[in-house]
Design a protein around this motif. Structure first.
Motif, PDB file in Angstrom:
ATOM      1  N   LEU A  23       0.867  -1.618   0.449  1.00  0.00           N
ATOM      2  CA  LEU A  23      -0.008  -0.364   0.011  1.00  0.00           C
ATOM      3  C   LEU A  23       0.969   1.186  -0.417  1.00  0.00           C
ATOM      4  O   LEU A  23       1.899   1.009   0.076  1.00  0.00           O
ATOM      5  CB  LEU A  23      -0.919   0.003   1.067  1.00  0.00           C
ATOM      6  N   VAL A  24       0.418   1.982  -0.482  1.00  0.00           N
ATOM      7  CA  VAL A  24       1.139   3.462  -0.441  1.00  0.00           C
ATOM      8  C   VAL A  24       0.439   4.138   0.654  1.00  0.00           C
ATOM      9  O   VAL A  24      -0.662   4.289   1.134  1.00  0.00           O
ATOM     10  CB  VAL A  24       0.619   4.380  -1.873  1.00  0.00           C
ATOM     11  N   MET A  25       1.428   5.073   1.522  1.00  0.00           N
ATOM     12  CA  MET A  25       0.942   5.770   2.284  1.00  0.00           C
ATOM     13  C   MET A  25       1.534   7.539   1.942  1.00  0.00           C
ATOM     14  O   MET A  25       3.163   7.483   1.602  1.00  0.00           O
ATOM     15  CB  MET A  25       1.728   5.371   4.012  1.00  0.00           C
ATOM     16  N   ASP A  26       0.876   8.674   2.142  1.00  0.00           N
ATOM     17  CA  ASP A  26       1.203   9.951   1.668  1.00  0.00           C
ATOM     18  C   ASP A  26       1.270  10.904   2.874  1.00  0.00           C
ATOM     19  O   ASP A  26       0.512  10.457   3.714  1.00  0.00           O
ATOM     20  CB  ASP A  26       1.062  10.197   0.279  1.00  0.00           C
ATOM     21  N   GLY A  27       1.880  11.573   2.760  1.00  0.00           N
ATOM     22  CA  GLY A  27       1.297  12.574   3.699  1.00  0.00           C
ATOM     23  C   GLY A  27       0.829  13.644   2.737  1.00  0.00           C
ATOM     24  O   GLY A  27       0.767  14.290   2.249  1.00  0.00           O
ATOM     25  N   PRO A  28       0.449  14.719   3.781  1.00  0.00           N
ATOM     26  CA  PRO A  28      -0.945  15.727   3.241  1.00  0.00           C
ATOM     27  C   PRO A  28       0.130  17.389   2.507  1.00  0.00           C
ATOM     28  O   PRO A  28       1.410  16.858   2.812  1.00  0.00           O
ATOM     29  CB  PRO A  28      -0.874  16.241   4.931  1.00  0.00           C
ATOM     30  N   PRO A  29      -0.325  17.390   1.734  1.00  0.00           N
ATOM     31  CA  PRO A  29      -0.340  18.453   0.643  1.00  0.00           C
ATOM     32  C   PRO A  29       0.782  19.544   1.417  1.00  0.00           C
ATOM     33  O   PRO A  29       1.754  19.883   0.671  1.00  0.00           O
ATOM     34  CB  PRO A  29      -0.969  18.578   0.067  1.00  0.00           C
ATOM     35  N   ASP A  30       0.647  19.531   2.627  1.00  0.00           N
ATOM     36  CA  ASP A  30       1.677  21.111   3.213  1.00  0.00           C
ATOM     37  C   ASP A  30       3.195  20.648   3.877  1.00  0.00           C
ATOM     38  O   ASP A  30       3.421  21.623   4.178  1.00  0.00           O
ATOM     39  CB  ASP A  30       0.837  21.568   4.342  1.00  0.00           C
ATOM     40  N   ALA A  31       2.892  19.030   3.953  1.00  0.00           N
ATOM     41  CA  ALA A  31       4.182  18.145   4.276  1.00  0.00           C
ATOM     42  C   ALA A  31       5.011  17.989   2.036  1.00  0.00           C
ATOM     43  O   ALA A  31       6.005  17.007   3.419  1.00  0.00           O
ATOM     44  CB  ALA A  31       4.041  17.488   5.137  1.00  0.00           C
ATOM     45  N   GLY A  32       4.063  17.923   1.668  1.00  0.00           N
ATOM     46  CA  GLY A  32       5.379  17.925   0.263  1.00  0.00           C
ATOM     47  C   GLY A  32       3.985  16.430  -0.219  1.00  0.00           C
ATOM     48  O   GLY A  32       4.722  15.793  -1.072  1.00  0.00           O
ATOM     49  N   GLY A  33       2.983  16.420   0.207  1.00  0.00           N
ATOM     50  CA  GLY A  33       2.745  15.113   0.208  1.00  0.00           C
ATOM     51  C   GLY A  33       1.433  15.139  -0.766  1.00  0.00           C
ATOM     52  O   GLY A  33       1.173  16.532  -0.981  1.00  0.00           O
ATOM     53  N   GLU A  34       0.796  14.590  -1.699  1.00  0.00           N
ATOM     54  CA  GLU A  34       0.304  14.537  -2.461  1.00  0.00           C
ATOM     55  C   GLU A  34      -1.523  13.149  -2.846  1.00  0.00           C
ATOM     56  O   GLU A  34      -2.149  13.572  -3.372  1.00  0.00           O
ATOM     57  CB  GLU A  34       0.956  13.747  -4.538  1.00  0.00           C
ATOM     58  N   ASN A  35      -1.378  13.016  -1.037  1.00  0.00           N
ATOM     59  CA  ASN A  35      -2.912  13.077  -1.101  1.00  0.00           C
ATOM     60  C   ASN A  35      -2.503  11.632  -1.469  1.00  0.00           C
ATOM     61  O   ASN A  35      -3.697  11.333  -1.766  1.00  0.00           O
ATOM     62  CB  ASN A  35      -3.771  13.738  -1.245  1.00  0.00           C
ATOM     63  N   ARG A  36      -2.165  10.314  -1.765  1.00  0.00           N
ATOM     64  CA  ARG A  36      -1.439   9.572  -2.788  1.00  0.00           C
ATOM     65  C   ARG A  36      -2.869   8.171  -1.856  1.00  0.00           C
ATOM     66  O   ARG A  36      -2.529   7.106  -2.043  1.00  0.00           O
ATOM     67  CB  ARG A  36      -0.537   9.013  -3.999  1.00  0.00           C
ATOM     68  N   GLY A  37      -2.605   8.206  -0.441  1.00  0.00           N
ATOM     69  CA  GLY A  37      -2.947   7.695   0.610  1.00  0.00           C
ATOM     70  C   GLY A  37      -2.703   7.551   1.654  1.00  0.00           C
ATOM     71  O   GLY A  37      -2.719   9.023   2.126  1.00  0.00           O
ATOM     72  N   PRO A  38      -3.510   6.824   2.568  1.00  0.00           N
ATOM     73  CA  PRO A  38      -3.066   7.264   4.362  1.00  0.00           C
ATOM     74  C   PRO A  38      -1.894   7.779   5.514  1.00  0.00           C
ATOM     75  O   PRO A  38      -0.790   7.356   4.473  1.00  0.00           O
ATOM     76  CB  PRO A  38      -4.294   5.952   5.091  1.00  0.00           C
ATOM     77  N   ARG A  39      -2.567   8.696   5.957  1.00  0.00           N
ATOM     78  CA  ARG A  39      -0.778   9.418   6.260  1.00  0.00           C
ATOM     79  C   ARG A  39      -0.442   7.501   7.301  1.00  0.00           C
ATOM     80  O   ARG A  39      -1.301   7.192   7.598  1.00  0.00           O
ATOM     81  CB  ARG A  39      -1.076  10.244   7.741  1.00  0.00           C
ATOM     82  N   PRO A  40       0.542   8.510   7.833  1.00  0.00           N
ATOM     83  CA  PRO A  40       0.723   6.263   8.385  1.00  0.00           C
ATOM     84  C   PRO A  40      -0.327   6.423  10.028  1.00  0.00           C
ATOM     85  O   PRO A  40      -0.321   5.597  10.454  1.00  0.00           O
ATOM     86  CB  PRO A  40       2.364   7.078   8.844  1.00  0.00           C
ATOM     87  N   MET A  41      -0.636   7.978  10.694  1.00  0.00           N
ATOM     88  CA  MET A  41      -1.261   8.052  12.059  1.00  0.00           C
ATOM     89  C   MET A  41      -2.363   7.289  11.804  1.00  0.00           C
ATOM     90  O   MET A  41      -2.677   6.752  12.766  1.00  0.00           O
ATOM     91  CB  MET A  41      -0.629   9.155  12.558  1.00  0.00           C
TER      92      MET A  41
END
Length: 136
Positions: A23-41
């Motif tokens: 699975l793909v995890m991703d960070g929020p856009p304000d942290a450079g993420g592209e919303n491609r998956g759930p956040r680790p938390m």
């Protein structure tokens, strides 16, 4: 148990489990993420809800109760300052099934919370973890 995580760029990571699932995890856009998956938390919360739901269904089925559905909603609060750990986690179970009793559901949730769910018991060492349920 083993798992691996590989950086995909920006704030995205591909996770692979020992059982071969990815699975793909991703960070929020304000942290450079592209919303491609759930956040680790978020994955921690999902894992906890899944672990406990598995227990509840399994306990009820072993007791020969006819479980038709089990849904768990989980809400959490985090500390304001880094490392922003969870401070409170609440799991709410909605369980349905023919002839299913309130007593059986309550017992299954309690057994999961106190004895079987490794994830919620582990997180309970760092945060307040509570459980509630309803028979639908």
């Amino acid at each position: 148990m083993k798992a691996s995580v590989k950086w995909l760029g920006n704030a995205a990571f591909e996770a692979e489990t020992e059982s071969g699932h990815t699975l793909v995890m991703d960070g929020p856009p304000d942290a450079g993420g592209e919303n491609r998956g759930p956040r680790p938390m978020e994955m921690l919360l999902l894992g906890t809800a899944g672990c406990s739901a598995f227990d509840v269904v399994h306990i009820l089925q072993r007791g020969r109760h006819a479980v038709a559905d089990c849904q768990v909603s989980v809400e959490a609060e985090r500390a304001e300052n880094p490392p922003k750990v969870f401070t409170r986690i609440h799991l709410h179970f909605k369980v349905s099934g023919e002839g299913l009793s309130e007593k059986a559901v309550a017992r299954a949730v309690q057994l999961s919370a106190e004895k079987y769910c490794s994830a919620s018991i582990m997180l309970g060492k760092a945060a307040e973890v509570t459980h509630s349920h309803e028979l639908v």
